[in-house]
Design a protein around this motif. Structure first.
Motif, PDB file in Angstrom:
ATOM      1  N   GLU A  42      46.813  73.679  38.611  1.00  0.00           N
ATOM      2  CA  GLU A  42      45.831  72.930  39.405  1.00  0.00           C
ATOM      3  C   GLU A  42      44.480  73.646  39.394  1.00  0.00           C
ATOM      4  OE1 GLU A  42      47.042  70.677  43.116  1.00  0.00           O
ATOM      5  OE2 GLU A  42      48.706  72.079  42.944  1.00  0.00           O
ATOM      6  N   TRP A  43      44.506  74.969  39.512  1.00  0.00           N
ATOM      7  CA  TRP A  43      43.249  75.717  39.501  1.00  0.00           C
ATOM      8  C   TRP A  43      42.607  75.704  38.112  1.00  0.00           C
ATOM      9  CZ3 TRP A  43      40.051  76.677  43.114  1.00  0.00           C
ATOM     10  CH2 TRP A  43      40.489  76.868  44.427  1.00  0.00           C
ATOM     11  N   ILE A  44      43.420  75.700  37.061  1.00  0.00           N
ATOM     12  CA  ILE A  44      42.853  75.575  35.718  1.00  0.00           C
ATOM     13  C   ILE A  44      42.152  74.226  35.573  1.00  0.00           C
ATOM     14  CG2 ILE A  44      43.432  75.324  33.267  1.00  0.00           C
ATOM     15  CD1 ILE A  44      45.589  77.395  33.627  1.00  0.00           C
ATOM     16  N   GLY A  45      42.811  73.158  36.059  1.00  0.00           N
ATOM     17  CA  GLY A  45      42.184  71.845  36.016  1.00  0.00           C
ATOM     18  C   GLY A  45      40.891  71.794  36.798  1.00  0.00           C
ATOM     19  N   ARG A  46      40.876  72.457  37.967  1.00  0.00           N
ATOM     20  CA  ARG A  46      39.651  72.496  38.785  1.00  0.00           C
ATOM     21  C   ARG A  46      38.545  73.246  38.054  1.00  0.00           C
ATOM     22  NH1 ARG A  46      38.306  73.274  44.292  1.00  0.00           N
ATOM     23  NH2 ARG A  46      39.806  71.603  44.772  1.00  0.00           N
ATOM     24  N   ARG A  47      38.868  74.413  37.482  1.00  0.00           N
ATOM     25  CA  ARG A  47      37.845  75.223  36.820  1.00  0.00           C
ATOM     26  C   ARG A  47      37.334  74.572  35.539  1.00  0.00           C
ATOM     27  NH1 ARG A  47      36.775  80.307  38.436  1.00  0.00           N
ATOM     28  NH2 ARG A  47      34.881  79.737  37.286  1.00  0.00           N
ATOM     29  N   LEU A  48      38.175  73.805  34.849  1.00  0.00           N
ATOM     30  CA  LEU A  48      37.759  73.133  33.618  1.00  0.00           C
ATOM     31  C   LEU A  48      37.187  71.742  33.876  1.00  0.00           C
ATOM     32  CD1 LEU A  48      40.683  74.089  31.184  1.00  0.00           C
ATOM     33  CD2 LEU A  48      38.430  75.156  31.393  1.00  0.00           C
ATOM     34  N   SER A  49      37.265  71.282  35.144  1.00  0.00           N
ATOM     35  CA  SER A  49      36.720  69.974  35.539  1.00  0.00           C
ATOM     36  C   SER A  49      37.297  68.839  34.695  1.00  0.00           C
ATOM     37  CB  SER A  49      35.191  69.975  35.416  1.00  0.00           C
ATOM     38  OG  SER A  49      34.618  70.976  36.226  1.00  0.00           O
ATOM     39  N   VAL A  50      38.625  68.855  34.512  1.00  0.00           N
ATOM     40  CA  VAL A  50      39.245  67.802  33.702  1.00  0.00           C
ATOM     41  C   VAL A  50      39.753  66.638  34.543  1.00  0.00           C
ATOM     42  CG1 VAL A  50      39.922  69.424  31.900  1.00  0.00           C
ATOM     43  CG2 VAL A  50      41.520  68.908  33.741  1.00  0.00           C
ATOM     44  N   GLY A  51      39.717  66.755  35.866  1.00  0.00           N
ATOM     45  CA  GLY A  51      40.211  65.673  36.711  1.00  0.00           C
ATOM     46  C   GLY A  51      41.671  65.860  37.038  1.00  0.00           C
ATOM     47  N   GLU A  52      42.064  65.325  38.187  1.00  0.00           N
ATOM     48  CA  GLU A  52      43.431  65.543  38.654  1.00  0.00           C
ATOM     49  C   GLU A  52      44.460  64.846  37.774  1.00  0.00           C
ATOM     50  OE1 GLU A  52      44.976  65.954  43.039  1.00  0.00           O
ATOM     51  OE2 GLU A  52      45.038  63.844  42.478  1.00  0.00           O
ATOM     52  N   LYS A  53      44.162  63.602  37.338  1.00  0.00           N
ATOM     53  CA  LYS A  53      45.136  62.882  36.520  1.00  0.00           C
ATOM     54  C   LYS A  53      45.371  63.611  35.199  1.00  0.00           C
ATOM     55  CE  LYS A  53      46.312  58.353  34.620  1.00  0.00           C
ATOM     56  NZ  LYS A  53      46.310  58.668  33.178  1.00  0.00           N
ATOM     57  N   ALA A  54      44.275  64.069  34.562  1.00  0.00           N
ATOM     58  CA  ALA A  54      44.427  64.801  33.303  1.00  0.00           C
ATOM     59  C   ALA A  54      45.147  66.130  33.517  1.00  0.00           C
ATOM     60  CB  ALA A  54      43.056  65.040  32.661  1.00  0.00           C
ATOM     61  N   THR A  55      44.969  66.738  34.689  1.00  0.00           N
ATOM     62  CA  THR A  55      45.716  67.960  34.999  1.00  0.00           C
ATOM     63  C   THR A  55      47.211  67.698  34.947  1.00  0.00           C
ATOM     64  OG1 THR A  55      43.933  68.829  36.385  1.00  0.00           O
ATOM     65  CG2 THR A  55      46.141  69.718  36.757  1.00  0.00           C
ATOM     66  N   GLY A  56      47.634  66.536  35.481  1.00  0.00           N
ATOM     67  CA  GLY A  56      49.059  66.189  35.470  1.00  0.00           C
ATOM     68  C   GLY A  56      49.550  65.718  34.123  1.00  0.00           C
ATOM     69  N   THR A  57      48.776  64.777  33.490  1.00  0.00           N
ATOM     70  CA  THR A  57      49.257  64.164  32.257  1.00  0.00           C
ATOM     71  C   THR A  57      49.108  65.058  31.034  1.00  0.00           C
ATOM     72  OG1 THR A  57      47.105  63.111  31.875  1.00  0.00           O
ATOM     73  CG2 THR A  57      48.764  61.825  33.071  1.00  0.00           C
ATOM     74  N   VAL A  58      48.147  66.004  31.071  1.00  0.00           N
ATOM     75  CA  VAL A  58      47.892  66.835  29.890  1.00  0.00           C
ATOM     76  C   VAL A  58      48.280  68.292  30.128  1.00  0.00           C
ATOM     77  CG1 VAL A  58      46.146  67.689  28.296  1.00  0.00           C
ATOM     78  CG2 VAL A  58      46.070  65.315  29.062  1.00  0.00           C
ATOM     79  N   LEU A  59      47.590  68.962  31.075  1.00  0.00           N
ATOM     80  CA  LEU A  59      47.800  70.401  31.243  1.00  0.00           C
ATOM     81  C   LEU A  59      49.223  70.716  31.701  1.00  0.00           C
ATOM     82  CD1 LEU A  59      44.412  71.437  32.921  1.00  0.00           C
ATOM     83  CD2 LEU A  59      45.034  71.479  30.500  1.00  0.00           C
ATOM     84  N   TYR A 108      46.087  59.869  22.505  1.00  0.00           N
ATOM     85  CA  TYR A 108      46.371  59.851  23.948  1.00  0.00           C
ATOM     86  C   TYR A 108      45.709  61.036  24.640  1.00  0.00           C
ATOM     87  CZ  TYR A 108      49.066  60.465  28.248  1.00  0.00           C
ATOM     88  OH  TYR A 108      49.437  60.655  29.554  1.00  0.00           O
ATOM     89  N   LEU A 109      45.809  62.213  24.020  1.00  0.00           N
ATOM     90  CA  LEU A 109      45.209  63.423  24.580  1.00  0.00           C
ATOM     91  C   LEU A 109      43.694  63.254  24.717  1.00  0.00           C
ATOM     92  CD1 LEU A 109      45.740  66.406  25.400  1.00  0.00           C
ATOM     93  CD2 LEU A 109      45.331  67.008  23.024  1.00  0.00           C
ATOM     94  N   ARG A 110      43.068  62.706  23.690  1.00  0.00           N
ATOM     95  CA  ARG A 110      41.616  62.499  23.729  1.00  0.00           C
ATOM     96  C   ARG A 110      41.236  61.543  24.846  1.00  0.00           C
ATOM     97  NH1 ARG A 110      38.071  59.675  18.874  1.00  0.00           N
ATOM     98  NH2 ARG A 110      36.053  59.764  19.932  1.00  0.00           N
ATOM     99  N   GLN A 111      42.000  60.472  25.000  1.00  0.00           N
ATOM    100  CA  GLN A 111      41.694  59.482  26.034  1.00  0.00           C
ATOM    101  C   GLN A 111      41.826  60.076  27.428  1.00  0.00           C
ATOM    102  OE1 GLN A 111      40.543  56.403  25.500  1.00  0.00           O
ATOM    103  NE2 GLN A 111      40.399  56.008  27.700  1.00  0.00           N
ATOM    104  N   GLU A 112      42.869  60.875  27.640  1.00  0.00           N
ATOM    105  CA  GLU A 112      43.085  61.465  28.960  1.00  0.00           C
ATOM    106  C   GLU A 112      41.990  62.478  29.301  1.00  0.00           C
ATOM    107  OE1 GLU A 112      45.741  60.753  31.341  1.00  0.00           O
ATOM    108  OE2 GLU A 112      45.433  59.046  30.022  1.00  0.00           O
ATOM    109  N   MET A 113      41.584  63.283  28.341  1.00  0.00           N
ATOM    110  CA  MET A 113      40.569  64.299  28.599  1.00  0.00           C
ATOM    111  C   MET A 113      39.190  63.685  28.816  1.00  0.00           C
ATOM    112  SD  MET A 113      42.308  67.009  28.744  1.00  0.00           S
ATOM    113  CE  MET A 113      41.055  68.293  28.793  1.00  0.00           C
TER     114      MET A 113
END
Length: 336
Positions: free
Chosen positions: A30-47, A158-163
């Motif tokens: 979650e903190w990686i997603g916050r620091r990279l500003s990828v959004g919460e959904k992309a944090t779940g679906t990708v990271l 799919y990865l590109r779309q989510e990011m």
């Protein structure tokens, strides 16, 4: 062969270690997603999905690429089919059961409905890709291995779309990073270190869990393929299921559902590509039954997500499909 009580003790102990490690993993990712500003959904679906799906993808790679025996390759193909089945039934059912047990209701705001409709898009793409992978398992032709590249390309798109999704509104506040509890905003390096170490422990504990299941299977009289389809997927998808429990317990329902959705997209593409590259990729009757159960589960979730309203009881009922599949598979086993 280890004594049955010792096997069960190791099985339960490794499950506890996986759960505790997932606490560190979801906190770090979650903190990686916050620091990279990828959004919460992309944090779940990708990271999160990529991290937890990586160990079982490696297991599939080892089974199909580095094992000469036909039995190992069959186990790899079984895992490629069993993973999506476990996610679309057991993982979703776990979310529903935890919601019911904690007396939580899924919010019914316009924003949540829109999020669910986005998840229905994921389910729709998964269903198309899944039908293609099953169809390829019914026919034999010389250039089939090259089609594995298409499945890798599908996940890349799919990865590109989510990011590209950008930042979306978060569910609640982030807990302090476990490795830097005194800092309001931890460093990206600390978050990445915590996540990576947690993932290593998850991988090691998952392998121990699978090993104990392999010992338990013969003790229960289960054939290798039956073990691959019934018990091994539960083990390999245990991190995603544990993540779902943790996030639902924290009230982060969208993250839990997004993690499952993202993991399903990985399971529909990467293990399939590996199977196409290194095996004949032909599906026998038990694998076809697993494919049918998976397709039914995903079709139900696609229709539910498309409506924008999800019932916790519907999520919990997804587990009945797995029970039905297990019953059919055991009947085949008894008849054989």
């Amino acid at each position: 062969m280890p004594a049955l009580p010792w096997t069960i003790a190791l099985l339960l102990g490794s499950a506890v270690v996986i759960y505790l490690s997932c606490e560190f993993f979801v906190n770090g990712v979650e903190w990686i997603g916050r620091r990279l500003s990828v959004g919460e959904k992309a944090t779940g679906t990708v990271l999160a999905a990529f991290g937890t799906a990586l160990p079982e993808s490696v297991v599939t790679l080892v089974a199909v690429a580095f094992s000469a025996g036909a039995a190992s390759k069959a186990l790899g193909v079984g895992a490629a089919l069993g993973g999506p089945l476990a996610l679309s039934t057991i993982a979703y059912a776990t979310v529903g059961l935890v919601l019911i047990a904690t007396r939580q209701q899924l919010p019914r705001t316009a924003e949540i409905r829109q999020d669910f409709r986005h998840l229905s898009r994921d389910q729709g793409w998964f269903l198309l890709i899944f039908v293609a992978k099953v169809a390829l398992g019914l026919i034999a032709f010389a250039w089939k291995p090259w089609l594995g590249l298409l499945f890798l390309g599908a996940y890349g798109l799919y990865l590109r779309q989510e990011m590209k999704g950008g930042g979306d509104m978060e569910e609640g506040e982030l807990e302090p990073l476990r490795f830097q509890p005194g800092r309001e905003t931890p460093t990206l390096a600390a978050a990445a270190l915590q996540t990576g170490l947690a993932l290593c422990v998850i991988f090691a504990a998952s392998r121990l869990f699978v090993t104990q299941l392999e010992h338990l299977g013969p003790a229960l009289g289960l054939k290798p393929q039956l073990l691959a389809l019934l018990l091994s997927p539960i083990a390999t998808e245990l991190p995603e299921t544990m993540n779902a429990i943790i996030w639902v317990r924290q009230g982060k329902h969208r993250l839990a559902l997004a993690n499952i959705s993202g993991a399903m997209m990985i399971q529909a593409t990467v293990p399939t590509a590996l199977g196409l590259f290194f095996t004949p990729w032909m599906l026998d009757t038990p694998l076809r039954v697993a494919a049918i159960a998976t397709a039914v589960a995903v079709a139900v979730m696609f229709a539910a997500f498309a409506r924008g309203v999800i019932s916790r009881w519907l999520l919990a009922a997804m587990g009945l499909l797995y029970i039905g599949f297990a019953g059919v598979l055991v009947a085949f086993h008894m008849a054989g």
